[in-house]
Design a protein around this motif. Structure first.
Motif, PDB file in Angstrom:
ATOM      1  N   ARG A  63       0.827  -1.197   0.000  1.00  9.40           N
ATOM      2  CA  ARG A  63       0.000   0.000   0.000  1.00  9.40           C
ATOM      3  C   ARG A  63       0.866   1.253   0.000  1.00  9.40           C
ATOM      4  N   THR A  65       0.894   5.414   1.400  1.00  7.46           N
ATOM      5  CA  THR A  65       0.274   6.402   2.268  1.00  7.46           C
ATOM      6  C   THR A  65       0.856   7.783   2.010  1.00  7.46           C
ATOM      7  N   ARG A  66       0.013   8.806   2.128  1.00  7.74           N
ATOM      8  CA  ARG A  66       0.466  10.187   1.982  1.00  7.74           C
ATOM      9  C   ARG A  66       0.997  10.725   3.296  1.00  7.74           C
ATOM     10  N   SER A 109      -7.196  -2.483  -1.861  1.00  6.20           N
ATOM     11  CA  SER A 109      -6.726  -1.163  -2.253  1.00  6.20           C
ATOM     12  C   SER A 109      -7.767  -0.107  -1.929  1.00  6.20           C
ATOM     13  N   GLY A 110      -7.313   1.160  -1.895  1.00  3.76           N
ATOM     14  CA  GLY A 110      -8.234   2.254  -1.637  1.00  3.76           C
ATOM     15  C   GLY A 110      -9.340   2.297  -2.679  1.00  3.76           C
ATOM     16  N   TYR A 111      -8.986   1.974  -3.921  1.00  3.15           N
ATOM     17  CA  TYR A 111      -9.979   1.976  -5.004  1.00  3.15           C
ATOM     18  C   TYR A 111     -11.067   0.944  -4.747  1.00  3.15           C
ATOM     19  N   GLU A 137       1.194   7.956  -5.355  1.00  7.68           N
ATOM     20  CA  GLU A 137      -0.049   7.897  -4.594  1.00  7.68           C
ATOM     21  C   GLU A 137      -1.210   7.350  -5.418  1.00  7.68           C
ATOM     22  N   VAL A 138      -1.319   7.812  -6.652  1.00 11.38           N
ATOM     23  CA  VAL A 138      -2.419   7.360  -7.508  1.00 11.38           C
ATOM     24  C   VAL A 138      -2.299   5.872  -7.798  1.00 11.38           C
ATOM     25  N   PHE A 141      -3.299   3.891  -4.904  1.00 11.28           N
ATOM     26  CA  PHE A 141      -4.757   3.874  -4.694  1.00 11.28           C
ATOM     27  C   PHE A 141      -5.441   2.885  -5.633  1.00 11.28           C
ATOM     28  N   CYS A 143      -3.848   0.618  -7.747  1.00 11.91           N
ATOM     29  CA  CYS A 143      -3.100  -0.625  -7.952  1.00 11.91           C
ATOM     30  C   CYS A 143      -3.243  -1.085  -9.402  1.00 11.91           C
ATOM     31  N   TRP A 171     -12.300  11.872  -2.376  1.00 10.89           N
ATOM     32  CA  TRP A 171     -10.935  11.466  -2.717  1.00 10.89           C
ATOM     33  C   TRP A 171     -10.332  12.431  -3.717  1.00 10.89           C
TER      34      TRP A 171
END
Length: 205
Positions: A63, A65-66, A109-111, A137-138, A141, A143, A171
């Motif tokens: 993963r 992270t920001r 994933s975030g997505y 980052e994108v 998110f 993957c 987002w």
């Protein structure tokens, strides 16, 4: 660019570095490139993205992270030093519980988390234009669940099935203008109207 020695071992060194990360110990792209450089491997950022996707495809929950210090990390990985046997048993039990929860969870994933929260919403193929500075980052998110296309300028586009709702807009807003809707135009206008409706809530303060 000519390939340096140990190129075939690059992904193995990357995996080893990620194994030493966790939610509180991340690897920035510069950390990765520097770490590979110590082994005589000169790598490009794009090749690292590709290697990360390969590792994800074989089951590593990598993963991004920001939060500072931002970077890549292996989810569920402990970075603590070895502890007494009883404490190790407790950690192992907690780790098994985490893995069980992950197995039951619908996303990695975030997505995918976004899609899970928007299961009842109609999804549309949306193309996003992203600044090169937020590529880590994108990609972290979306993957492997999106199509990426690089531009000569260093920016890139992402095409994915996305819901047009507050969670997606949230987002998008959180990306601070580094990501914007390119197509379809109706989706860009819908997002603009969403921002206008938020602004009205604070009008007159």
């Amino acid at each position: 660019m000519a390939k340096s020695n140990n190129q075939k071992a690059k992904i193995l060194y990357l995996e080893r570095m990620l194994q030493e990360t966790g939610e509180h110990k991340t690897l920035s792209m510069q950390d990765i490139l520097a770490g590979l450089g110590e082994h005589g491997i000169n790598a490009e950022r794009k090749s690292i993205y590709d290697d990360v996707e390969v590792l994800r495809s074989i089951g590593m929950d990598i993963r991004y992270t920001r939060e500072r210090p931002g970077g890549y990390y292996l989810y569920g990985q402990s970075t603590d030093q070895v502890k007494p046997s009883e404490e190790r048993k407790e950690i192992q039990s907690d780790s098994q519980a985490v893995k069980k929860n992950e197995a039951e969870a619908p996303t990695l994933s975030g997505y995918r988390q976004l899609l899970a929260c928007s299961a009842r919403n109609i999804k549309k193929e949306i193309r996003l234009l992203c600044a090169g500075a937020v590529q880590d980052e994108v990609r972290g998110f979306f993957c492997e669940d999106a199509e990426y296309k690089m531009k000569e300028s260093g920016d890139f586009t992402v095409t994915a099935e996305l819901p047009e709702n507050a969670k997606f807009y949230g987002w998008l807003t959180g990306m601070d203008g580094s990501v914007r809707i390119l197509k379809p135009k109706k989706s860009a206008l819908a997002y603009r109207d969403y921002l206008k409706s938020l602004a009205k809530e604070y009008k007159g303060l």
